[in-house]
Design a protein around this motif. Structure first.
Motif, PDB file in Angstrom:
ATOM      1  N   ARG A 472       0.474  -1.363   0.280  1.00 27.58           N
ATOM      2  CA  ARG A 472      -0.557  -0.200  -0.248  1.00 27.58           C
ATOM      3  C   ARG A 472       0.962   0.941  -0.075  1.00 27.58           C
ATOM      4  O   ARG A 472       1.700   1.818   0.342  1.00 27.58           O
ATOM      5  CB  ARG A 472      -0.922   0.146   1.121  1.00 27.58           C
ATOM      6  N   ARG A 508       0.860  -0.838  -5.563  1.00 28.23           N
ATOM      7  CA  ARG A 508      -0.168  -0.619  -5.679  1.00 28.23           C
ATOM      8  C   ARG A 508      -0.344   1.219  -5.663  1.00 28.23           C
ATOM      9  O   ARG A 508       0.410   1.463  -4.663  1.00 28.23           O
ATOM     10  CB  ARG A 508      -1.126  -0.607  -4.355  1.00 28.23           C
ATOM     11  N   LYS A 516      -8.304   7.887   3.816  1.00 30.13           N
ATOM     12  CA  LYS A 516      -7.311   8.131   3.461  1.00 30.13           C
ATOM     13  C   LYS A 516      -6.852   9.399   3.178  1.00 30.13           C
ATOM     14  O   LYS A 516      -6.725   9.817   1.927  1.00 30.13           O
ATOM     15  CB  LYS A 516      -6.305   7.127   2.946  1.00 30.13           C
ATOM     16  N   GLU A 607     -12.299  -3.938  -7.428  1.00 28.68           N
ATOM     17  CA  GLU A 607     -12.960  -3.067  -6.500  1.00 28.68           C
ATOM     18  C   GLU A 607     -14.286  -3.278  -6.344  1.00 28.68           C
ATOM     19  O   GLU A 607     -15.068  -3.327  -5.893  1.00 28.68           O
ATOM     20  CB  GLU A 607     -12.571  -2.490  -4.820  1.00 28.68           C
ATOM     21  N   GLY A 628     -10.020  -6.855  -4.180  1.00 32.29           N
ATOM     22  CA  GLY A 628      -9.908  -5.670  -3.096  1.00 32.29           C
ATOM     23  C   GLY A 628     -11.152  -6.248  -2.631  1.00 32.29           C
ATOM     24  O   GLY A 628     -11.867  -5.036  -2.336  1.00 32.29           O
ATOM     25  N   GLY A 629     -10.901  -7.390  -1.169  1.00 29.26           N
ATOM     26  CA  GLY A 629     -12.271  -7.819  -0.877  1.00 29.26           C
ATOM     27  C   GLY A 629     -12.944  -7.134  -0.004  1.00 29.26           C
ATOM     28  O   GLY A 629     -14.194  -6.602   0.599  1.00 29.26           O
ATOM     29  N   ASN A 630     -11.904  -5.857   0.416  1.00 29.39           N
ATOM     30  CA  ASN A 630     -12.747  -5.259   1.702  1.00 29.39           C
ATOM     31  C   ASN A 630     -13.222  -3.842   0.684  1.00 29.39           C
ATOM     32  O   ASN A 630     -14.603  -3.546   1.520  1.00 29.39           O
ATOM     33  CB  ASN A 630     -11.357  -4.156   2.374  1.00 29.39           C
ATOM     34  N   ASP A 631     -12.905  -3.552   0.130  1.00 28.64           N
ATOM     35  CA  ASP A 631     -13.759  -2.378  -1.171  1.00 28.64           C
ATOM     36  C   ASP A 631     -14.718  -3.271  -1.730  1.00 28.64           C
ATOM     37  O   ASP A 631     -16.108  -3.087  -1.800  1.00 28.64           O
ATOM     38  CB  ASP A 631     -13.110  -1.755  -2.364  1.00 28.64           C
ATOM     39  N   ARG A 641     -17.984   0.360   4.388  1.00 18.90           N
ATOM     40  CA  ARG A 641     -16.963  -1.021   5.677  1.00 18.90           C
ATOM     41  C   ARG A 641     -16.176  -0.437   6.620  1.00 18.90           C
ATOM     42  O   ARG A 641     -15.774  -0.609   7.915  1.00 18.90           O
ATOM     43  CB  ARG A 641     -15.235  -1.208   4.808  1.00 18.90           C
ATOM     44  N   CYS A 678      -6.983 -10.080  -1.995  1.00 24.48           N
ATOM     45  CA  CYS A 678      -6.019  -9.443  -1.057  1.00 24.48           C
ATOM     46  C   CYS A 678      -6.328  -8.557   0.364  1.00 24.48           C
ATOM     47  O   CYS A 678      -6.033  -7.854   0.681  1.00 24.48           O
ATOM     48  CB  CYS A 678      -4.775  -8.293  -1.998  1.00 24.48           C
TER      49      CYS A 678
HETATM   50  C1  PEP Z   1      -9.527  -3.957   0.016  1.00 23.73           C
HETATM   51  O1  PEP Z   1      -9.911  -2.897  -0.598  1.00 23.73           O
HETATM   52  O2  PEP Z   1      -9.983  -5.002  -0.464  1.00 23.73           O
HETATM   53  C2  PEP Z   1      -8.018  -3.745   0.178  1.00 23.73           C
HETATM   54  C3  PEP Z   1      -6.980  -4.406   0.343  1.00 23.73           C
HETATM   55  O3  PEP Z   1      -7.508  -2.126  -0.499  1.00 23.73           O
HETATM   56  P1  PEP Z   1      -7.391  -1.191   0.956  1.00 23.73           P
HETATM   57  O4  PEP Z   1      -8.244  -2.088   2.226  1.00 23.73           O
HETATM   58  O5  PEP Z   1      -6.311  -1.082   1.342  1.00 23.73           O
HETATM   59  O6  PEP Z   1      -8.598  -0.603   0.278  1.00 23.73           O
END
Ligand code: PEP
Ligand code: MG
Length: 748
Positions: A472, A508, A516, A607, A628-631, A641, A678
């Protein structure tokens, strides 16, 4: 109604102080105080509610209400008008309490006879410890002077409470700082540890909250403000290193506040009412904190935060406390502080067993150092600096972001078990380090780690990671006070590649925006920042910064291969543009005669659901995809999130989400595009094996998760797991979790 500014206010405070000096138990003091206030303010009722625990107020003394309700009548924060004063840390002034929104009638108190009510929070260092209430039969609003006077009295009561003036046997209150307390924060660094509280700055103790001589008090205040201004100017003019740049900006804001006339006038008003200088500062600080809690705008919040910090510095100058340097670090020290700079942390060294901060952020310098030392860290542990006293037993759960202060024996025992189990598990995981991540049916999964700073790299080898699946890059931008220079970044990226010793590092490009926010960028006022101008949207609109970053990456390689990927690509066109930008930079580097990477792989982060449905050509052009599983999860379920209310509402093992992951895996497979995952879920063993069962062959996670994930994977038959998942889907379930957990229980 007596005039409550100036002499009268001072007289009342003096009487309160004399009450404190008198022999007698805590209850007798409280009773006398309520009498004095009701008399002094000419009200029919005065009541003091103090906190029994973090969320419960108890009527502890009253003049005018039914004495039989004392120590019986209780309210939660937020309940009734008194509870609302506590929850909002804000006064309530009403001519007719029964008509006020949220009024709750407490029959045991006989309060139905009183119409007017004024309640103010009793707070110390911004933390509510009770509520002070006056009531009158007459239906009227209390004046601003009366509100101010009651707030001043509440400050003195708060200090008396802190000094233990109201403690005693039986029904009286127990001494402050003795209750066990669970504080919820966020994880800065995983790990569980036990130790004793070690305060970075000694707690502020004010032994004399009321001042006899306001003029002398004002001189003391103004002298301290002068010293504060000088110390800020000194810090500003000092030739600060790059690392101190962020501090310089904060100092500039401090200087502005320290020179603000309004601030000083408000402090002097407090002294004129009879408060000691320290308590006048505290009163102002409490008001700032209450405003901070209500401020919707993050920028305003951070400015108020500066002001709060300034009050803290001034309090320290006034109380002239010995610095923490003079205090020996105890064995098993767990540092407790509002925040800490890297210099202080480095000077404590590895003598610390854990760190608990009231503020701090995951990307802060201090957290970075703590992570490098593998010291468990909990951040945003609200009120910890008010509650924790030097020497208190403290348990830090860095995995969950929890802090147990002065824990009960049962909590301690459970925690010891957790530490022992973790130690055992760590040993078992360490033994797996060199073994391949292969399922029992022979499917090989690539295990990568996520990183963002140089200090993360030493974890690469011990964790058994086969590379860095997500670097990151924005963290480097977030910890600085200005955009880093290209050469500086190139050196840093090169160092990262050196540390990776030939293993791949997936860089990335800058992923800023949403949560952020760079300290040196004007925050955008967006209604929906997570779906706003962020990540690649910013860098495509302002390509200068991405160009600079790409140049730094190209130069860092010194001919070595390069992996680069773009965050938040939502449509093919964005990927094409970003890719083209990289290719152009490669050409420019070549034209300059610079060495270019022997191989460049350019990928996209998936994402947003839209990208999964992009044209085949996108999948053919991109060298790889990283989910990017979180997004992706937040956009798939439309669940923020960052919002605790909805964050956990939808399970990753939800049938729709897993089907979607499988669809992406199948499409990538058909079109020959390597794909990995990730997000945080890759580091959760059960979720990770399910994602692998859906066809993903590469997972990237926190280094500490690699052992646990590999451990489960090596015991799992992914083919069978896939059938179990399919069976659960066919059965019409919402989530496959119950079926998978049951199957794991008997088969793994
Ligand atoms: C995600 O979105 O899964 C990711 C890995 O990126 P970040 O958590 O930094 O947004
Ligand atoms: Mg993301």
């Amino acid at each position: 109604m007596p005039d409550l500014r100036g002499d009268n206010s001072r007289e009342l405070l003096k009487n309160l102080r004399n009450t404190l000096a008198r022999v007698g138990d805590g209850q007798a003091r409280l009773d006398r105080i309520t009498r004095l206030i009701a008399e002094g303010m000419g009200t029919d009722v005065c009541s003091i509610y103090l906190c029994r625990d973090e969320r419960t107020l108890e009527l502890c003394a009253t003049q005018g209400l039914n004495p039989g309700a004392v120590h019986k009548s209780r309210l939660h924060f937020g309940e009734g008008l008194v509870g609302r004063v506590a929850a909002e840390a804000n006064p309530i002034n009403t001519a007719n309490a029964a008509r006020e929104k949220g009024f709750r009638f407490m029959p045991e108190t006989d309060e139905q006879y009183f119409n007017a009510l004024l309640g103010v929070p009793i707070q110390r260092l911004g933390s509510v410890v009770g509520v002070l209430v006056v009531q009158s039969r007459e239906s009227r609003l209390y004046s601003d002077d009366e509100i101010y006077a009651l707030e001043v009295i509440a400050m003195v009561i708060a200090e008396m409470q802190e000094l233990g003036a109201f403690t005693g046997e039986g029904r009286a209150m127990s001494k402050p700082h003795q209750r066990p307390l669970l504080i919820r924060g966020i994880s800065g660094q995983e790990g569980a540890t036990e130790g004793v509280v070690f305060r970075h700055e000694l707690p502020i103790v004010i032994s004399e909250p009321v001042a006899d001589d306001p003029e002398a008090e004002k001189r003391r205040l103004l002298d301290a403000i002068d010293r504060l201004r000088i110390s800020i100017d000194d810090l500003l003019s000092a030739n600060m290193s790059d690392a101190g740049g962020e501090q310089r900006e904060v100092m500039k804001a401090y200087r502005m506040f320290a020179n603000s006339r309004g601030w000083v006038t408000r402090l002097i008003d407090g002294i004129d009412s009879g408060l000691a200088a320290e308590v006048a500062v505290e009163k102002e600080q409490s008001a700032t904190r209450a405003r901070m809690a209500r401020a919707p705008d993050p920028y305003l919040r951070s400015r108020l935060h500066d002001l709060d910090d300034l009050s803290n510095r001034l309090l320290r100058l006034l109380t002239e406390k010995e610095s923490a340097d003079d205090v020996a670090i105890p064995d098993g020290a767990i540092l407790v502080a509002r925040n800490i700079g890297p210099g202080d942390l480095l000077s404590y060294g590895k003598a610390l067993r854990g760190i608990v901060l009231e503020e701090g952020s995951v990307g802060s310098h201090a957290t970075i150092i703590a992570r490098a030392w593998s010291i468990p860290v909990v951040l945003h542990a609200e009120t910890v600096t008010i509650e924790a006293m030097n020497g208190d037993v403290i348990l830090v759960d860095g995995d969950q972001g929890l802090v147990h202060l002065r824990p009960e024996e049962t909590v301690k025992t459970a925690f010891h078990d957790k530490i022992a189990m973790q130690a055992e598990a760590q040993e078992a995981y360490a033994a797996l380090r060199t073994l391949p991540a292969v399922s029992t049916d022979g499917i090989r999964i690539t295990m990568h780690m996520n990183a963002g700073l140089m200090v993360d790299l030493p974890s690469l080898v011990p964790s058994g990671a086969e590379g860095v699946g997500l670097f990151r890059t924005e963290l480097q931008f977030l910890i600085r006070n200005a955009v880093p220079k290209r050469d500086e970044l190139a050196r840093l990226y090169s160092g990262i590649m050196d540390s990776a010793r030939g293993l791949p590092v997936y860089f990335r490009t800058l992923d800023i925006g949403s949560d952020k926010v760079l300290p040196y960028m004007n925050p955008e006022d967006e209604p929906n920042p997570a779906m706003g101008w962020r990540a690649v949207r910013i860098t495509l609109d302002r390509p200068g910064i991405m160009r600079m970053q790409v140049q730094a990456l190209l130069r860092a390689t010194k001919g070595r291969p390069l992996w680069v990927m773009f965050p938040m690509i939502a449509q093919f066109e964005e990927f094409k543009q970003a890719r083209q930008l990289v290719m152009k930079e490669v050409e420019k580097e070549k034209a300059l005669g610079h060495k270019v990477p022997e191989e460049i792989r350019i990928g996209a982060m998936l994402e947003t659901p839209s990208l999964a449905f992009a044209a085949d050509r996108f999948f053919e052009l991109t060298d790889f995809i990283s989910i990017g599983g979180n997004d992706l999860k937040q956009f798939f379920f439309a669940a923020d999130r960052q919002n605790e209310r909805v964050r956990r509402r939808y399970d990753t093992l939800n049938v729709s989400f897993l089907s979607f992951i499988r669809q992406i895996a199948d499409r990538c497979d058909a079109l020959g595009t390597p794909v990995g995952f990730c997000g945080e879920d890759a580091g959760r063993p059960l979720e990770a094996v399910c994602i692998a069962a859906m066809g993903l062959r590469s997972l990237s996670m926190r280094p500490a998760s690699i052992g646990p994930v590999k451990h489960l994977l090596r015991k799992t038959d992914l083919g069978e797991l896939r059938s179990v998942i399919q069976g659960s889907m066919d059965a019409g379930n919402t989530s496959v979790r119950p079926a998978v957990t049951e199957w794991m229980g008997s088969n793994v």
